[in-house]
Scaffold this active site. Structure first.
Site, PDB file in Angstrom:
ATOM      1  CB  SER A  80      -5.341  -0.580 -10.398  1.00  0.00           C
ATOM      2  OG  SER A  80      -4.369   0.104  -9.658  1.00  0.00           O
TER       3      SER A  80
HETATM    4  N1  SAH Z   1      -1.296   4.038 -11.412  1.00  0.00           N
HETATM    5  C1  SAH Z   1      -0.547   2.861 -11.811  1.00  0.00           C
HETATM    6  C2  SAH Z   1      -0.489   1.845 -10.699  1.00  0.00           C
HETATM    7  C3  SAH Z   1       0.925   1.468 -10.429  1.00  0.00           C
HETATM    8  S1  SAH Z   1       1.260   0.575  -8.962  1.00  0.00           S
HETATM    9  C4  SAH Z   1      -1.064   2.274 -13.105  1.00  0.00           C
HETATM   10  O1  SAH Z   1      -2.084   2.764 -13.626  1.00  0.00           O
HETATM   11  O2  SAH Z   1      -0.441   1.365 -13.631  1.00  0.00           O
HETATM   12  C5  SAH Z   1       1.896   1.867  -7.909  1.00  0.00           C
HETATM   13  C6  SAH Z   1       3.154   2.537  -8.341  1.00  0.00           C
HETATM   14  O3  SAH Z   1       3.520   3.447  -7.299  1.00  0.00           O
HETATM   15  C7  SAH Z   1       4.362   1.628  -8.536  1.00  0.00           C
HETATM   16  O4  SAH Z   1       4.848   1.779  -9.835  1.00  0.00           O
HETATM   17  C8  SAH Z   1       5.360   2.116  -7.480  1.00  0.00           C
HETATM   18  O5  SAH Z   1       6.703   2.048  -7.905  1.00  0.00           O
HETATM   19  C9  SAH Z   1       4.928   3.557  -7.280  1.00  0.00           C
HETATM   20  N2  SAH Z   1       5.325   4.193  -6.011  1.00  0.00           N
HETATM   21  C10 SAH Z   1       5.391   3.638  -4.773  1.00  0.00           C
HETATM   22  N3  SAH Z   1       5.818   4.552  -3.873  1.00  0.00           N
HETATM   23  C11 SAH Z   1       6.011   5.717  -4.546  1.00  0.00           C
HETATM   24  C12 SAH Z   1       6.446   7.035  -4.172  1.00  0.00           C
HETATM   25  N4  SAH Z   1       6.810   7.329  -2.925  1.00  0.00           N
HETATM   26  N5  SAH Z   1       6.504   7.980  -5.137  1.00  0.00           N
HETATM   27  C13 SAH Z   1       6.164   7.701  -6.421  1.00  0.00           C
HETATM   28  N6  SAH Z   1       5.775   6.481  -6.832  1.00  0.00           N
HETATM   29  C14 SAH Z   1       5.677   5.504  -5.912  1.00  0.00           C
END
Ligand code: SAH
Length: 229
Positions: A80
């Site tokens: 993000s």
């Molecule tokens: N907090 C992260 C943002 C990553 S983007 C950072 O600081 O980089 C969101 C992430 O959520 C992705 O890696 C995606 O694979 C994950 N995601 C999506 N659905 C999910 C679920 N049901 N359970 C766990 N992770 C999930």
């Protein structure tokens, strides 16, 4: 070896790691992108000044690590925008004694920022390879209070519940009921809600005396919340 060449080699070896002035870049990022836009939660600002965002993005994007934008982290996922990380962290009102659950580990940056503030962070990532990679990175960086779990975060983490705070960093169509159930009384959840193809709403959910209150906070755009089949 020719003196010129050995001099060149010596400079190459002694060159500072990229980026050479990352403290300055981070302080500037926090001042311009975060404080000047109204974030004033001290612990959040401190954590954002400390955590080296460039270590959480792929090498080819490191030069943009302190820019005002999200960046690709592979597997079709993104880290993000720094402001969004700060905004969601402040909204969570994290305290030293808290145990926080994050759904969507991704690069691990948000987890690291939280780990600078609270006692314990649990973070769940559905893309197994990404989860494993981030688990190793957080371990190598010395974070002992972050546990990375691979799997579908929809179900939360009942074994470690209840949590003082829950932060979801992928957009869900609706708030997963197991996550509401695993939030402590007095706890706060921050979650983007809405169809993945659209602009979503960042929702703050609070639990007080067993009752659930939700507030729409702002419009956001996150990668979709996916499910294990
Ligand atoms: N907090 C992260 C943002 C990553 S983007 C950072 O600081 O980089 C969101 C992430 O959520 C992705 O890696 C995606 O694979 C994950 N995601 C999506 N659905 C999910 C679920 N049901 N359970 C766990 N992770 C999930």
């Amino acid at each position: 070896m020719k003196p010129f060449l050995s001099l060149l080699l010596a400079f190459w070896i002694a060159r500072p790691a990229f980026p050479p002035q990352d403290d300055e870049l981070r302080n500037h990022m926090v001042r311009k992108q975060i404080e000047e836009r109204g974030i004033n939660h001290r612990a959040t600002l401190q954590a954002m000044r400390k955590v080296k965002r460039h270590l959480f993005v792929p090498l080819k994007h490191q030069k943009n690590a302190y820019d005002d934008m999200p960046l690709p982290i592979g597997y079709g996922q993104t880290i993000s925008q720094p402001f969004m990380v700060a905004y969601m962290t402040q909204l969570l009102e994290p305290k030293v004694k808290h145990r926080v659950l994050e759904i969507g580990t991704g690069s691990g940056y948000q987890a690291a920022v939280l780990a600078e503030i609270v006692q314990q962070v649990y973070t769940i990532e559905i893309v197994k390879a990404l989860g494993m990679q981030t688990k190793k990175k957080l371990h190598d960086l010395g974070y002992q209070n972050v546990e990375v779990i691979t799997g579908d975060g929809y179900k939360g983490l009942p074994a470690k519940a209840p949590f003082d705070g829950i932060i979801v960093t992928a957009a869900a169509e609706t708030i997963p009921p197991p996550l509401i159930a695993q939030l402590k009384d007095g706890g706060r959840m921050v979650i983007p809600v809405g169809a993945s193809s659209a602009v979503q709403t960042l929702v703050l959910l609070e639990k007080r005396k067993g009752k659930v209150f939700t507030t729409d906070v702002t419009k956001v755009r996150f990668v979709p919340f996916t499910r294990d089949q």
